[in-house]
Design an enzyme around this catalytic site. Structure first.
Site, PDB file in Angstrom:
ATOM      1  N   CYS A  25      35.950  -3.882  27.442  1.00  0.00           N
ATOM      2  CA  CYS A  25      35.776  -2.861  28.482  1.00  0.00           C
ATOM      3  C   CYS A  25      35.333  -3.514  29.801  1.00  0.00           C
ATOM      4  CB  CYS A  25      34.813  -1.773  28.008  1.00  0.00           C
ATOM      5  SG  CYS A  25      35.091  -0.221  28.867  1.00  0.00           S
ATOM      6  N   HIS A  62      37.224  -0.230  23.211  1.00  0.00           N
ATOM      7  CA  HIS A  62      36.134  -0.814  22.411  1.00  0.00           C
ATOM      8  C   HIS A  62      36.597  -1.026  20.971  1.00  0.00           C
ATOM      9  CE1 HIS A  62      32.888  -0.446  25.386  1.00  0.00           C
ATOM     10  NE2 HIS A  62      33.540   0.618  25.802  1.00  0.00           N
ATOM     11  N   GLU A  81      35.358  -2.763  18.816  1.00  0.00           N
ATOM     12  CA  GLU A  81      34.219  -2.933  17.893  1.00  0.00           C
ATOM     13  C   GLU A  81      33.910  -1.681  17.074  1.00  0.00           C
ATOM     14  OE1 GLU A  81      34.042  -3.021  21.234  1.00  0.00           O
ATOM     15  OE2 GLU A  81      32.202  -2.131  22.017  1.00  0.00           O
ATOM     16  N   LYS A 101       0.842  -1.197   0.000  1.00  0.00           N
ATOM     17  CA  LYS A 101       0.000   0.000   0.000  1.00  0.00           C
ATOM     18  C   LYS A 101       0.884   1.258   0.000  1.00  0.00           C
ATOM     19  CE  LYS A 101      -3.905  -0.598   0.176  1.00  0.00           C
ATOM     20  NZ  LYS A 101      -4.746  -0.908  -1.025  1.00  0.00           N
TER      21      LYS A 101
HETATM   22  N1  GLN Z   1      31.392   0.402  33.817  1.00  0.00           N
HETATM   23  C1  GLN Z   1      32.753   0.279  33.454  1.00  0.00           C
HETATM   24  C2  GLN Z   1      33.517   1.585  33.605  1.00  0.00           C
HETATM   25  O1  GLN Z   1      32.931   2.634  33.643  1.00  0.00           O
HETATM   26  C3  GLN Z   1      32.897  -0.261  32.048  1.00  0.00           C
HETATM   27  C4  GLN Z   1      32.397   0.678  31.005  1.00  0.00           C
HETATM   28  C5  GLN Z   1      32.181   0.006  29.666  1.00  0.00           C
HETATM   29  O2  GLN Z   1      32.078  -1.203  29.584  1.00  0.00           O
HETATM   30  N2  GLN Z   1      32.057   0.793  28.623  1.00  0.00           N
HETATM   31  O3  GLN Z   1      34.722   1.574  33.676  1.00  0.00           O
END
Ligand code: GLN
Length: 528
Positions: A373, A502, A504, A176
């Site tokens: 992390c 990180h 990722e 539609k």
């Molecule tokens: N909570 C944890 C810190 O502040 C890890 C943070 C996270 O995994 N981004 O160090």
């Protein structure tokens, strides 16, 4: 509407125009009053994507980076909050020369200034600006007004793309176009007519529907483009190109394609559909009960995908709730059924005891493990407790009274926390890291000087370095400026790495991240 695929569409258009030889930049404009995405709950609003410069942005910036392999910075991200904050600051500085400050035109003018400044910083020839939210929503009006004013200033340079959804009601079984027609009319009432329409639907749009839509918005039919559901998001640029979107857009802009090359990408998108061998990755965490983990962990999922495809295997991701392990330790044996375990980032105590149990299980049973992390902090706590005999070891975040704070708050964070100063105050963005020769990380990266993006307040407590090292905890990566532990590993384990950063955020479809590559390779071996 949200989640219809505007972000991936904007990223795909960037990719296509880039493949035609143009320098592109992507901007995300979010309607909320927040200054950035750093204070928003990811379980409901999607991942917080961190840029090199430490910007905490909407997850769409991740799509832009993955598709165009460009680096996004604070300039690529605009929110209503930033715009108002800037205008109010200028008003206080007497920069309006005694005039009153009006929502219109002052707010749209500031939006335009930001767009132009991003274009300049990125040195882009074509800038794709994605407006979050839905046409007709109150909060989107000022952004539409900015768009209309920009078109007025540069009539031949500004084009509008409407991403619209075409439902197929089950009972009717046919697409539609009425919602799209109404969206066009609503856009018209803001003084804007779309130049292109991307029709999101489960199937390609039929010719007669294209005809109807083209009449409603007075556009040639070739400007109405199908955007059907696909096997993977990486098919989207390929699909658009099947309808010649790149050339049609360039023609509208009075430009010529300079090169034509999306071969690698097309071959890659074809290849991944054919993969049969599977690798099973368990993600142990706690933010799984909201609508979808897909948005909350999008960069982690994509990094797993990229690395798996690189080894010609198809990843199957299992979402494993850590709280279950706390209730009944026997449930941990579900980890025997996965080839590798990831503990991703997170905040707060809930579920962390279960994660510590999972890390112990991975260490003792030699299951490949990647800690991101929080996942690195969990791995450190587990090792301190069970390999070094530090009973009750923990992170100060998770247990402020712990006798052994192997993870503790960073000195400069203490003050922020006391003053409830939470916005954009974590350790954010890119930092250097030196990797020790002969470690698993050094083998994975193939080099010893790296830089990765961070987002955390807590860190490994250097007081415990010696004791943990003597028991086989390897401090594989150190930040040279501040002497912080950024990478930890477990000796005599096929692959157990935790990183304070990180990785990722830096994986790309055709350039998987080295740590994810190493992890998936180990997981595939573990399966054998
Ligand atoms: N909570 C944890 C810190 O502040 C890890 C943070 C996270 O995994 N981004 O160090």
């Amino acid at each position: 509407m949200s989640s219809v695929g505007k972000g991936v569409a904007a990223a795909s258009i960037g990719k296509i125009l880039q493949s035609k030889g143009y320098r592109v930049a992507n901007i995300k404009a979010d309607m909320y009053v927040n200054i950035d995405a750093g204070t928003i709950r990811p379980a409901e609003h999607g991942e917080v994507f961190v840029g090199e410069d430490g910007i905490e942005a909407d997850q769409d910036l991740g799509n832009y980076e993955r598709f165009t392999d460009q680096i996004c910075i604070a300039d690529n991200y605009i929110t209503t909050g930033q715009v108002y904050q800037e205008i109010i600051k200028r008003e206080r500085n007497l920069e309006f020369d005694g005039e009153d400050v009006e929502v219109v035109p002052d707010i749209p003018k500031e939006i335009i200034r930001r767009i132009k400044s991003c274009q300049k910083k990125n040195n882009s020839e074509i800038t794709i600006i994605e407006f979050g939210g839905t046409v007709g929503e109150y909060q989107v009006l000022l952004f539409l007004e900015a768009a209309r004013m920009l078109k007025l200033q540069q009539p031949n340079d500004v084009f509008f793309i409407l991403v619209s959804y075409l439902p197929t009601p089950k009972l009717l079984g046919e697409q539609k176009s009425k919602p799209t027609q109404y969206a066009i009319r609503t856009l018209n009432s803001a003084g804007i007519n779309p130049d292109f329409i991307l029709c999101r639907a489960d199937k390609p749009v039929a010719a007669d529907i294209k005809r109807t839509i083209s009449i409603v918005c007075s556009l040639p039919q070739e400007r109405i483009i199908s955007a059907p559901d696909v096997y993977s998001i990486y098919d989207i640029p390929v699909n658009f190109e099947k309808e010649n979107l790149g050339e049609i857009m360039l023609k509208a802009m009075n430009m010529e394609p300079r090169t034509k090359d999306m071969k690698d990408w097309t071959a890659f998108s074809e290849k991944i559909k054919k993969l049969k061998k599977e690798v099973r990755i368990g993600i142990v965490g706690k933010y799984f009960n909201f609508k979808s983990c897909k948005d909350t962990y999008i960069s982690v999922i994509e990094s797993i995908n990229h690395a798996s495809w690189n080894f010609d295997v198809r990843p199957s991701i299992l979402w494993l709730d850590s709280e279950k392990y706390e209730e009944d330790k026997n449930t941990l044996n579900e980890l025997d059924g996965v080839d590798g375990i990831i503990i991703p980032g997170g905040f707060g105590r809930r579920g962390t005891e279960g994660m510590i149990l999972a890390a112990e299980y991975a260490r003792k049973n030699k299951i490949p493990y990647l800690g991101l992390c929080l996942g690195m902090q969990i791995m450190s706590i587990e090792f301190a407790r069970n390999a070094c005999g530090l009973k009750g070891a923990n992170s100060e975040e998770l247990d402020p009274e712990t006798p052994y704070p192997v993870i503790h708050i960073m000195e400069e964070q203490r003050k922020h926390m006391k003053e409830s100063n939470y916005g954009a105050t974590m350790r954010l963005g890119a930092y250097d890291c030196n990797i020790k020769e002969g470690t698993q990380s050094s083998a994975a990266y193939g080099k010893n000087k790296i830089s990765e993006r961070h987002r955390h307040r807590y860190e490994f407590n250097n007081k415990y370095r010696k004791e943990m090292e003597s028991k086989g905890f390897v401090l594989a990566g150190i930040n040279p400026q501040k002497n912080l532990v950024e990478i930890a590993e477990i000796k005599d384990h096929p692959f157990m790495i935790g990183v304070q950063f990180h990785p990722e955020f830096k994986s790309r479809p055709l350039k998987p991240h080295p740590l994810f590559r190493g992890f998936i390779e180990a997981a595939a071996k573990n399966k054998q």
